[in-house]
Design a protein around this motif. Structure first.
Motif, PDB file in Angstrom:
ATOM      1  N   ALA A  93       0.857  -1.182   0.000  1.00  0.00           N
ATOM      2  CA  ALA A  93       0.000   0.000   0.000  1.00  0.00           C
ATOM      3  C   ALA A  93       0.891   1.229   0.000  1.00  0.00           C
ATOM      4  CB  ALA A  93      -0.892  -0.011   1.227  1.00  0.00           C
ATOM      5  N   GLU A  94       0.713   2.075  -0.993  1.00  0.00           N
ATOM      6  CA  GLU A  94       1.504   3.305  -1.033  1.00  0.00           C
ATOM      7  C   GLU A  94       0.634   4.422  -0.482  1.00  0.00           C
ATOM      8  OE1 GLU A  94       4.281   5.724  -4.241  1.00  0.00           O
ATOM      9  OE2 GLU A  94       3.555   3.724  -4.690  1.00  0.00           O
ATOM     10  N   ILE A  95       1.097   5.021   0.590  1.00  0.00           N
ATOM     11  CA  ILE A  95       0.335   6.107   1.220  1.00  0.00           C
ATOM     12  C   ILE A  95       0.724   7.410   0.534  1.00  0.00           C
ATOM     13  CG2 ILE A  95      -0.244   7.223   3.415  1.00  0.00           C
ATOM     14  CD1 ILE A  95      -0.774   4.197   3.409  1.00  0.00           C
ATOM     15  N   LEU A  96      -0.283   8.079  -0.032  1.00  0.00           N
ATOM     16  CA  LEU A  96      -0.007   9.323  -0.746  1.00  0.00           C
ATOM     17  C   LEU A  96      -0.680  10.480  -0.031  1.00  0.00           C
ATOM     18  CD1 LEU A  96      -0.767   7.969  -4.324  1.00  0.00           C
ATOM     19  CD2 LEU A  96       1.459   8.203  -3.247  1.00  0.00           C
ATOM     20  N   THR A  97       0.038  11.586   0.043  1.00  0.00           N
ATOM     21  CA  THR A  97      -0.562  12.765   0.667  1.00  0.00           C
ATOM     22  C   THR A  97      -1.637  13.306  -0.261  1.00  0.00           C
ATOM     23  OG1 THR A  97       1.198  14.067  -0.336  1.00  0.00           O
ATOM     24  CG2 THR A  97       1.491  13.460   1.958  1.00  0.00           C
ATOM     25  N   LEU A  98      -2.685  13.809   0.300  1.00  0.00           N
ATOM     26  CA  LEU A  98      -3.797  14.328  -0.487  1.00  0.00           C
ATOM     27  C   LEU A  98      -3.458  15.736  -0.971  1.00  0.00           C
ATOM     28  CD1 LEU A  98      -6.773  13.065   1.677  1.00  0.00           C
ATOM     29  CD2 LEU A  98      -6.118  12.289  -0.600  1.00  0.00           C
ATOM     30  N   SER A  99      -2.636  15.800  -2.009  1.00  0.00           N
ATOM     31  CA  SER A  99      -2.281  17.115  -2.558  1.00  0.00           C
ATOM     32  C   SER A  99      -2.660  17.137  -4.024  1.00  0.00           C
ATOM     33  CB  SER A  99      -0.779  17.348  -2.408  1.00  0.00           C
ATOM     34  OG  SER A  99      -0.081  16.329  -3.100  1.00  0.00           O
ATOM     35  N   ILE A 100      -2.667  18.289  -4.614  1.00  0.00           N
ATOM     36  CA  ILE A 100      -2.965  18.392  -6.049  1.00  0.00           C
ATOM     37  C   ILE A 100      -1.702  18.006  -6.805  1.00  0.00           C
ATOM     38  CG2 ILE A 100      -3.543  19.989  -7.906  1.00  0.00           C
ATOM     39  CD1 ILE A 100      -5.112  21.601  -5.743  1.00  0.00           C
ATOM     40  N   HIS A 101      -1.830  17.029  -7.690  1.00  0.00           N
ATOM     41  CA  HIS A 101      -0.651  16.607  -8.443  1.00  0.00           C
ATOM     42  C   HIS A 101      -0.999  16.577  -9.924  1.00  0.00           C
ATOM     43  CE1 HIS A 101      -2.540  13.253  -6.153  1.00  0.00           C
ATOM     44  NE2 HIS A 101      -2.873  12.904  -7.378  1.00  0.00           N
ATOM     45  N   PRO A 102       0.024  16.719 -10.771  1.00  0.00           N
ATOM     46  CA  PRO A 102      -0.244  16.808 -12.204  1.00  0.00           C
ATOM     47  C   PRO A 102      -0.810  15.504 -12.761  1.00  0.00           C
ATOM     48  CG  PRO A 102       2.121  16.675 -11.797  1.00  0.00           C
ATOM     49  CD  PRO A 102       1.454  16.834 -10.472  1.00  0.00           C
ATOM     50  N   THR A 103      -1.582  15.625 -13.822  1.00  0.00           N
ATOM     51  CA  THR A 103      -2.142  14.478 -14.533  1.00  0.00           C
ATOM     52  C   THR A 103      -1.424  14.322 -15.858  1.00  0.00           C
ATOM     53  OG1 THR A 103      -4.315  14.703 -13.523  1.00  0.00           O
ATOM     54  CG2 THR A 103      -4.224  13.573 -15.641  1.00  0.00           C
ATOM     55  N   ILE A 104      -0.979  13.106 -16.150  1.00  0.00           N
ATOM     56  CA  ILE A 104      -0.419  12.802 -17.473  1.00  0.00           C
ATOM     57  C   ILE A 104      -1.327  11.760 -18.090  1.00  0.00           C
ATOM     58  CG2 ILE A 104       1.543  11.846 -18.746  1.00  0.00           C
ATOM     59  CD1 ILE A 104       3.342  12.878 -16.503  1.00  0.00           C
ATOM     60  N   GLU A 105      -1.934  12.117 -19.209  1.00  0.00           N
ATOM     61  CA  GLU A 105      -2.883  11.202 -19.842  1.00  0.00           C
ATOM     62  C   GLU A 105      -2.433  10.899 -21.274  1.00  0.00           C
ATOM     63  OE1 GLU A 105      -7.643  10.362 -20.429  1.00  0.00           O
ATOM     64  OE2 GLU A 105      -7.009  12.232 -19.494  1.00  0.00           O
ATOM     65  N   PHE A 106      -2.210   9.615 -21.539  1.00  0.00           N
ATOM     66  CA  PHE A 106      -1.805   9.194 -22.880  1.00  0.00           C
ATOM     67  C   PHE A 106      -3.060   9.039 -23.743  1.00  0.00           C
ATOM     68  CE2 PHE A 106       2.000   8.601 -20.574  1.00  0.00           C
ATOM     69  CZ  PHE A 106       3.041   8.569 -21.491  1.00  0.00           C
ATOM     70  N   ASN A 107      -3.612  10.191 -24.130  1.00  0.00           N
ATOM     71  CA  ASN A 107      -4.888  10.191 -24.851  1.00  0.00           C
ATOM     72  C   ASN A 107      -4.742  10.714 -26.279  1.00  0.00           C
ATOM     73  OD1 ASN A 107      -4.403  12.852 -24.355  1.00  0.00           O
ATOM     74  ND2 ASN A 107      -6.328  13.272 -23.283  1.00  0.00           N
ATOM     75  N   ARG A 108      -3.514  10.612 -26.805  1.00  0.00           N
ATOM     76  CA  ARG A 108      -3.251  10.931 -28.214  1.00  0.00           C
ATOM     77  C   ARG A 108      -2.053  10.076 -28.637  1.00  0.00           C
ATOM     78  NH1 ARG A 108      -1.830  15.408 -25.150  1.00  0.00           N
ATOM     79  NH2 ARG A 108       0.411  15.840 -25.098  1.00  0.00           N
ATOM     80  N   PRO A 109      -1.722  10.015 -29.924  1.00  0.00           N
ATOM     81  CA  PRO A 109      -0.658   9.109 -30.377  1.00  0.00           C
ATOM     82  C   PRO A 109       0.639   9.239 -29.574  1.00  0.00           C
ATOM     83  CG  PRO A 109      -1.829   9.969 -32.264  1.00  0.00           C
ATOM     84  CD  PRO A 109      -2.382  10.684 -31.055  1.00  0.00           C
ATOM     85  N   PHE A 110       1.226   8.062 -29.239  1.00  0.00           N
ATOM     86  CA  PHE A 110       2.436   8.050 -28.405  1.00  0.00           C
ATOM     87  C   PHE A 110       3.348   6.913 -28.858  1.00  0.00           C
ATOM     88  CE2 PHE A 110      -0.730   5.366 -26.362  1.00  0.00           C
ATOM     89  CZ  PHE A 110      -0.015   4.235 -25.985  1.00  0.00           C
ATOM     90  N   LEU A 111       4.579   6.941 -28.353  1.00  0.00           N
ATOM     91  CA  LEU A 111       5.542   5.871 -28.613  1.00  0.00           C
ATOM     92  C   LEU A 111       5.692   5.021 -27.355  1.00  0.00           C
ATOM     93  CD1 LEU A 111       8.505   7.666 -30.474  1.00  0.00           C
ATOM     94  CD2 LEU A 111       6.417   6.683 -31.433  1.00  0.00           C
ATOM     95  N   MET A 112       5.989   3.737 -27.554  1.00  0.00           N
ATOM     96  CA  MET A 112       6.293   2.841 -26.442  1.00  0.00           C
ATOM     97  C   MET A 112       7.557   2.070 -26.811  1.00  0.00           C
ATOM     98  SD  MET A 112       3.766   0.107 -24.613  1.00  0.00           S
ATOM     99  CE  MET A 112       4.259  -0.801 -23.138  1.00  0.00           C
ATOM    100  N   LEU A 113       8.610   2.263 -26.031  1.00  0.00           N
ATOM    101  CA  LEU A 113       9.890   1.604 -26.273  1.00  0.00           C
ATOM    102  C   LEU A 113      10.145   0.655 -25.110  1.00  0.00           C
ATOM    103  CD1 LEU A 113      11.933   4.871 -27.007  1.00  0.00           C
ATOM    104  CD2 LEU A 113      10.646   3.516 -28.651  1.00  0.00           C
ATOM    105  N   ILE A 114      10.448  -0.614 -25.420  1.00  0.00           N
ATOM    106  CA  ILE A 114      10.687  -1.587 -24.349  1.00  0.00           C
ATOM    107  C   ILE A 114      12.120  -2.084 -24.445  1.00  0.00           C
ATOM    108  CG2 ILE A 114       9.967  -3.764 -23.299  1.00  0.00           C
ATOM    109  CD1 ILE A 114       7.180  -3.290 -24.420  1.00  0.00           C
ATOM    110  N   PHE A 115      12.853  -1.948 -23.350  1.00  0.00           N
ATOM    111  CA  PHE A 115      14.268  -2.312 -23.292  1.00  0.00           C
ATOM    112  C   PHE A 115      14.493  -3.404 -22.259  1.00  0.00           C
ATOM    113  CE2 PHE A 115      14.014   2.167 -24.454  1.00  0.00           C
ATOM    114  CZ  PHE A 115      14.794   2.209 -25.598  1.00  0.00           C
ATOM    115  N   ASP A 116      15.527  -4.198 -22.488  1.00  0.00           N
ATOM    116  CA  ASP A 116      16.000  -5.132 -21.477  1.00  0.00           C
ATOM    117  C   ASP A 116      17.192  -4.483 -20.788  1.00  0.00           C
ATOM    118  OD1 ASP A 116      16.379  -7.788 -20.147  1.00  0.00           O
ATOM    119  OD2 ASP A 116      18.271  -7.678 -21.238  1.00  0.00           O
TER     120      ASP A 116
END
Length: 417
Positions: A375-398
């Motif tokens: 369980a990660e306890i997070l303080t109730l503060s306003i934090h930025p939103t990042i939403e992948f709601n338009r074309p994006f890249l996904m790179l997967i590395f080992d």
């Protein structure tokens, strides 16, 4: 006239990779030799890292030019492995073009070092003791009348874990069934019907496949997934299941390329870079993306508390890549100039077709439920939103081998292939 054969490069990615450290921290006596062996393997395959990364991003640029505004998903390491193996049987200019097309400078690295590096790379990626749950393999299907040289088969088996099968290409339906059944079994049903409409003149088919699965280090909770809008382009919006979690993530905003980078880890040694360009900036990112860019992102990531929205999707890419590779300098192997005499002892063989197929599923957990509860306890503060709601890249590395396992461009997550 040259006899022709097909190459099929296939990859099935299922939720991505899992588990593994290069050198475990526990050092009891009998492990020492193994650690030394792993260290030697790491050194051999690390020699390939810069070249494999250059190849990955050059190939990405070519594919995006050929398929603009479409989903893209491929495995650079799968393609380069297959062609390095083909170079074993290539001679003279054909061999030089293959290795230089894979971006190797042959005044700086010898063919023997390249082959050893790929051998160790395959071993490290697929060796169960390394913990990465990733199966790589190579298979060759040959007509009965074509007798490969013992040396080629021995070397390919030793270096690339090659399996060889006799196939009756005069009966295309039977040949397709044999090959497709083999691939479907090896990719756990993920890739079916790879080969179709086979030419009865085919004498050899070379197949390379990669299959992996894994789970997020920080899984998303399914109950937080909700349908939200994804803006494909200014005219088109689709609804997608959007996963959501609030937590601390590795972030970077690249002002020069106008994109936001989020790094997510999988359990084990795989890492995903999710890259969200500002509106209208995807083309600029595609044209300028090189390995140094990713290196810079890695060095500048910082942890921040954010509300992250990321789509749940399944995509696959299927490509006939002969033309793409020709643009990258691998030309002769597809023509009557081909010299593949190291495979059969005679120069009457060329590659007629190269097929690469890759697939990826992204969901809340991956295939394995995460053990234990955190369980990660997070303080109730306003934090930025990042939403992948338009074309994006996904790179997967080992991370253990610094290999680029996959590159994807997701333009429309509702289109699966």
């Amino acid at each position: 006239m040259k006899t022709t054969f097909y190459m099929s490069l296939l990859l099935a990615g299922l939720h991505a990779v899992a588990h593994g450290q290069l050198l475990p921290s526990h050092h009891n006596g009998h492990d020492t030799n193994e650690h030394i062996h792993h260290a030697h393997e790491a050194v051999a395959c690390l020699k390939l890292v810069p070249n494999n990364a250059d190849f990955a991003f050059q190939f990405f640029k070519e594919i995006t030019l050929e398929a603009p505004n479409k989903n893209i998903f491929f495995s650079p390491v799968s393609i380069s492995t297959a062609f390095a193996m083909l170079a074993l049987g290539a001679r003279s200019t054909t061999q030089t073009q293959i290795l230089e097309g894979l971006t190797f400078n042959l005044t700086e690295i010898q063919e023997k070092e390249i082959q050893e590096g790929f051998h160790n790379l395959i071993h490290m990626l697929s060796h169960p003791e390394g913990g990465v749950q990733l199966n790589m393999g190579n298979a060759i299907f040959l007509t009965e009348k074509l007798k490969p040289l013992k040396k080629f088969l021995d070397d390919a088996k030793a270096l690339y874990q090659l399996e060889a099968f006799t196939t009756d290409f005069n009966n295309p339906m039977e040949a397709e069934k044999q090959i497709n059944d083999y691939i479907e079994r090896k990719t756990h049903g993920k890739i079916a019907d790879l080969v179709k409409d086979m030419d009865p003149q085919t004498v050899m088919l070379l197949a390379t496949f990669v299959f992996f699965k894994g789970s997020w280090e920080k899984p998303f909770k399914p109950e937080h997934t909700e349908e939200r809008e994804f803006f494909v382009d200014p005219e088109m919006t689709v609804k997608v299941p959007m996963m959501h979690q609030t937590g601390r993530f590795d972030l970077y905003f690249d002002e020069e390329l106008s994109c936001t980078v989020v790094r997510l880890h999988y359990n084990g040694s795989a890492t995903a870079f999710l890259v969200l360009p500002a509106k209208g900036k995807m083309k600029q990112l595609e044209e300028t993306l090189v390995k140094e860019t990713v290196q810079e992102w890695s060095e500048h990531l910082f942890q921040s508390l954010v509300s992250l929205y990321f789509p749940k999707f399944s995509i696959s890419g299927s490509y006939e890549i002969t033309n793409t590779l020709s643009k990258m300098g691998i030309v002769d192997v597809f023509t009557d100039q081909a010299d593949l005499s190291g495979i059969t002892g005679t120069p009457d063989l060329k590659v007629s077709k190269v097929v690469h197929k890759a697939a990826l599923d992204v969901d809340e957990r991956g295939t394995e439920a995460a053990a234990g509860t955190a369980a990660e306890i997070l303080t109730l503060s306003i934090h930025p939103t990042i939403e992948f709601n338009r074309p994006f890249l996904m790179l997967i590395f080992d991370r253990d081998t610094n290999s680029t396992l996959f590159i994807g461009k997701i333009v429309n997550p509702t289109i699966t292939s």
